[in-house]
Design an enzyme around this catalytic site. Structure first.
Site, mmCIF file in Angstrom:
data_model
loop_
_atom_site.group_PDB
_atom_site.id
_atom_site.type_symbol
_atom_site.label_atom_id
_atom_site.label_comp_id
_atom_site.label_asym_id
_atom_site.label_seq_id
_atom_site.Cartn_x
_atom_site.Cartn_y
_atom_site.Cartn_z
ATOM 1 N N GLU A 148 0.836 -1.202 0.000
ATOM 2 C CA GLU A 148 0.000 0.000 0.000
ATOM 3 C C GLU A 148 0.870 1.252 0.000
ATOM 4 O OE1 GLU A 148 -1.111 1.762 3.546
ATOM 5 O OE2 GLU A 148 -1.068 -0.108 4.708
ATOM 6 N N LYS A 184 -4.984 -2.635 14.355
ATOM 7 C CA LYS A 184 -4.340 -1.612 15.169
ATOM 8 C C LYS A 184 -4.922 -1.655 16.582
ATOM 9 C CE LYS A 184 -3.461 1.314 11.157
ATOM 10 N NZ LYS A 184 -4.120 0.487 10.133
ATOM 11 N N LYS A 219 -6.223 10.025 0.756
ATOM 12 C CA LYS A 219 -6.269 8.598 1.075
ATOM 13 C C LYS A 219 -7.314 7.953 0.172
ATOM 14 C CE LYS A 219 -6.035 7.124 5.336
ATOM 15 N NZ LYS A 219 -6.238 6.951 6.790
#
Length: 837
Positions: free
Chosen positions: A60, A198, A125
């Site tokens: 990514e 996360k 993004k």
């Protein structure tokens, strides 16, 4: 007979006594490029890996654009790619730059995305939902986990490595803030390696959503704990565990070969040497979470996560950033090891033995019944028509399926092209060696196979800058007769009729190079509906031998097939499509070139010619003489031409000889030149411009313009050609034209690189016109970066063609802006083994 299942599509009803093999490599690449069109920019390294089924890993780019500060982001991106390459795997970092998806980034592109002071501004993004708007609005940015998966899987990439995935955010029961990553894992089948979700997220609920989405979650290593990014255990267990790279590869292979492919998420724990530091960071995460509750931040929906990330960074004094780098580097190592094992499994299952064309005889039509294709299907064949013959392609060769074949009468009709390109389409065989070439013996080296042909190269280069399907290549490929190979023990059932090796009929199919050419055209995103099969002829092939520095030593070109292109097919193509421009190379015969000039003159369609080579220039010059108009007020026979210095000299010599031998031609030519009224003022203006250009910039060498009498030769050719793009390698490019409208300089253009001379306003034929001379420097490139000079000129012409078309539509700015884009593409070509980089 084996039990078999029917494949049905538009009247095609086959029952095949062979298990259909997995489509790999070149099919995935061709299909992906066909679906994305000219929105893709694939690096040569990635292109070769996809074409040859080498192990490859997607990466990514939000980690570069939004995840880490500069210069840590740049160093990490390079580190990941180096780690992956060190394992023998190809990294494919994915990002959007100016509205185009880049698969594999150059060092300069990585730097532009990393540094906020670069010329790429307002980086966004890009998740799945953002792809369409970002492309349409020509934005730049980093792809998220979801966005990267969507793009990578469309090209057949099977493994993706990231740091951590998104998940269910704390308080999602109120905010409904659930990462698109989880939904993408449920619908995009590929393997994702991460350090878990996360740790600021709600990991139990994240695992619940993954279960609901049908995602296989497996921990990697000797424990079943699902990792929590900074720590090896989140307190939750993964449903599955794999102990090593081989086991992980076997799981991925199984998931991707089920009737409906499924995704696999691997949780890779942080390396043990960093676990203690990770525990300390995790304490800061928990403190930040408590503070968010105390301050009411946890009730603010999408504001929660950015607040938590910022607070964790403050509490850890930046230690969390170093751990981020450590864990994603570890994920890259493990992902690369798994990619190697997965590649070996595919090789062992499908092998590289047997029919070498197993991976070439593939097409979207064969494997995806819903995909539209320019083919006509009947019970046992694919047919496409030419003016003089029908060509039939068998669909039931042993171990093979369909290849993409053009059809002039398919129901899936493409829109009319903007540009027609008439010329050669060939396969190039390029031989290079690091050793000195010795005569009468072989030298160790490499042979690279790629698509070529002047016309084809120009078409690809132009299409790269234009909307999808804007360019149609009109060329020929060879076909020969072949009987489908059906082993004695097998049978093929077609509409309830059994076909065996004894009853199979001889049919026409593309020759070996023709099959490869068709696939390469699809892979390059070019339409194939302008190609014509010729029975008993050979597809064009050009074999080149290059020096160590990339310069051509010698070559053999079998380009004869293009010389049998009929003037009837040329006329039909132009009149039916009425394009905005017709481009041609001089591989065509003189009669075809004459016909192109005649029809385009009748229909007022601009033309662009690439002279191709010195021996073929007489075909052009005799055609120009025959089309010379008597009146200075008429349009010139040829609108644009792109010779090099030697080709210009040859054109000048041949035309001058014709003028000297004919009083009538000489009279017409001098009448036109005199009508321009190019007096002493014109000559002085040009001389002053060239002198000033050289004196003010030591990097610019324009002595060759005077020494070779370039301007004098061009003026002598103005009765025949309106605009000249003169190529002189590293010494630059000049554009000399008679502009039909007043020329206005752009403030963005350096005025000393351009001079304009306004023609006499009282002129009977040229009122309002100008003569313009522009000098463009060649792109700077180190000599050791040059891999091949072959195709650089064609790449430039394609870029110029696209620029001229877009300029007419006011989609580009000043000429200097789109010429710069074309020259940048030349630089890519010089650094690539492919003709069009």
């Amino acid at each position: 007979m084996l039990m078999i299942s029917p494949i049905t599509r538009r009247g095609l009803n086959l029952k095949v006594g062979h298990t259909l093999r997995s489509r790999r490599g070149i099919y995935d690449l061709a299909r992906g490029k066909q679906l994305w069109g000219n929105r893709l920019v694939i690096s040569e390294e990635v292109h070769e890996a996809l074409s040859t089924s080498k192990p490859i890993i997607a990466l990514e780019s939000t980690i570069i654009t939004h995840g880490m500060p500069y210069p840590t982001n740049s160093k990490t991106a390079n580190s990941l790619e180096n780690i992956i390459r060190s394992k023998g795997v190809i990294p494919a970092t994915i990002a959007l730059i100016n509205g185009r998806i880049h698969i594999g980034l150059t060092d300069s592109e990585l730097m532009q995305l990393s540094d906020s002071n670069s010329n790429l501004k307002d980086l966004v993004k890009i998740s799945r939902r953002d792809l369409g708007p970002s492309i349409a609005l020509k934005r730049s940015g980093g792809t998220t986990v979801a966005g990267t998966m969507y793009i990578a899987e469309s090209l057949g990439i099977k493994i993706f490595v990231t740091g951590g995935i998104g998940g269910v955010h704390r308080g999602a029961e109120n905010s409904m803030d659930i990462s698109a990553d989880l939904l993408e894992l449920g619908r995009t089948p590929m393997a994702v390696f991460c350090a878990g979700a996360k740790s600021i997220l709600d990991i139990p609920r994240t695992l619940e959503v993954l279960e609901t989405q049908g995602v296989c979650v497996a921990s990697y290593g000797n424990k079943q704990d699902f990792p929590a990014f900074y720590t090896p255990s989140s307190g939750c267990q993964s449903p599955w565990r794999v102990g090593d790279a081989e086991a992980a590869a076997r799981l991925i292979y199984t998931q991707l070969t089920l009737p409906n492919k499924l995704a696999t998420l691997f949780g890779v724990p942080i390396p043990s040497q960093h676990a203690e530091a990770g525990e300390e960071v995790q304490k800061s995460v928990e403190q930040a979470v408590r503070e968010s509750v105390e301050q009411g931040i946890d009730k603010k929906g999408k504001e929660v996560t950015p607040w938590l990330l910022k607070r964790v960074g403050e509490l850890t004094g930046g230690k969390s950033l170093g751990l981020n780098v450590n864990l994603i580097e570890n994920n890259a190592r493990i992902g690369a090891e798994v990619a190697i094992n997965l590649s070996e499994i595919y090789k062992s299952e499908f092998g590289n033995h047997g029919n070498a064309l197993n991976y070439i005889y593939s097409s979207p039509a064969a494997s995806n019944p819903t995909n539209e294709s320019n083919l006509i299907f009947s019970q046992d064949k694919v047919t496409f028509s030419t003016k003089s013959e029908n060509i039939t392609i068998p669909t039931h060769s042993s171990g093979s399926t369909l290849i993409p074949i053009p059809s002039s009468s398919s129901k899936a009709v493409l829109a009319k092209p903007t540009v027609l390109v008439f010329g050669s389409a060939a396969i190039d065989l390029t031989s290079t060696s690091p050793h000195t070439l010795e005569p009468r013996t072989t030298t160790p080296g490499t042979v690279f196979v790629s698509p070529g042909g002047v016309g084809r190269n120009i078409a690809e280069a132009a299409q790269n800058f234009l909307p999808e399907n804007s360019v149609q290549l009109i060329s020929l490929f060879g076909t020969n007769k072949n009987t489908p190979s059906i082993p004695k023990q097998d049978q093929i059932l077609i509409d309830e009729k059994i076909i065996t090796s004894d009853t199979a009929k001889e049919v026409e199919e593309p020759d070996s190079f023709g099959k490869l050419l068709l696939l390469e055209l699809n892979s390059a995103g070019l339409r194939t509906d302008g190609l014509i099969g010729k029975s008993g002829k050979s597809t064009a092939v050009c074999s080149l031998t290059l020096e160590k520095n990339g310069d051509l030593v010698a070559g053999v070109a079998d380009m004869g097939i293009v010389e049998i292109m009929s003037i009837e097919s040329v006329e039909q193509s132009i009149r039916q499509n009425t394009p905005e421009m017709v481009v041609f190379d001089c591989n065509l015969t003189e009669k075809v070139i004459r016909k192109i000039l005649q029809i385009c003159g009748d229909l007022n369609i601009p033309t662009f010619c690439d002279p191709t080579s010195l021996p073929k220039i007489p075909r052009l010059t005799s055609s120009l003489i025959s089309a010379l108009p008597e009146s200075p007020g008429n349009l010139r026979p040829l609108t644009q031409i792109s010779p090099n210095v030697l080709e210009l000299d040859q054109i000048y010599q041949l035309i001058n000889e014709e003028i000297s031998n004919s009083d009538e031609i000489e009279k017409i030519c001098w009448e036109y030149i005199n009508s321009l009224n190019l007096n002493t003022e014109f000559r002085n203006q040009l001389d002053n411009f060239l002198s000033k250009l050289e004196n003010q910039n030591n990097d610019i060498d324009v002595k060759w313009i005077k020494e070779n009498g370039i301007i004098q030769k061009i003026i002598k050719l103005l009765p025949f050609i309106q605009s000249f793009w003169l190529k002189n390698g590293s010494k630059g490019l000049i554009h000399f034209e008679i502009s039909p409208s007043p020329v206005y300089s752009s403030s963005r253009n350096n005025s000393r690189l351009e001079v304009t001379y306004k023609l006499d306003e009282n002129s009977r034929f040229h009122s309002g016109k100008s003569i313009k001379l522009t000098y463009y420097q060649s792109p700077k490139i180190n000599q050791n970066e040059i891999i091949s000079t072959t195709g650089a000129g064609d790449t430039l012409v394609g870029g110029l063609v696209a620029g001229l078309i877009n300029n007419e539509k006011n989609q580009y700015g000043h000429e200097s802006e789109w010429v710069k884009k074309a020259l940048e593409n030349v630089k890519k070509s010089l650094k690539s083994r492919r003709a069009v980089g």
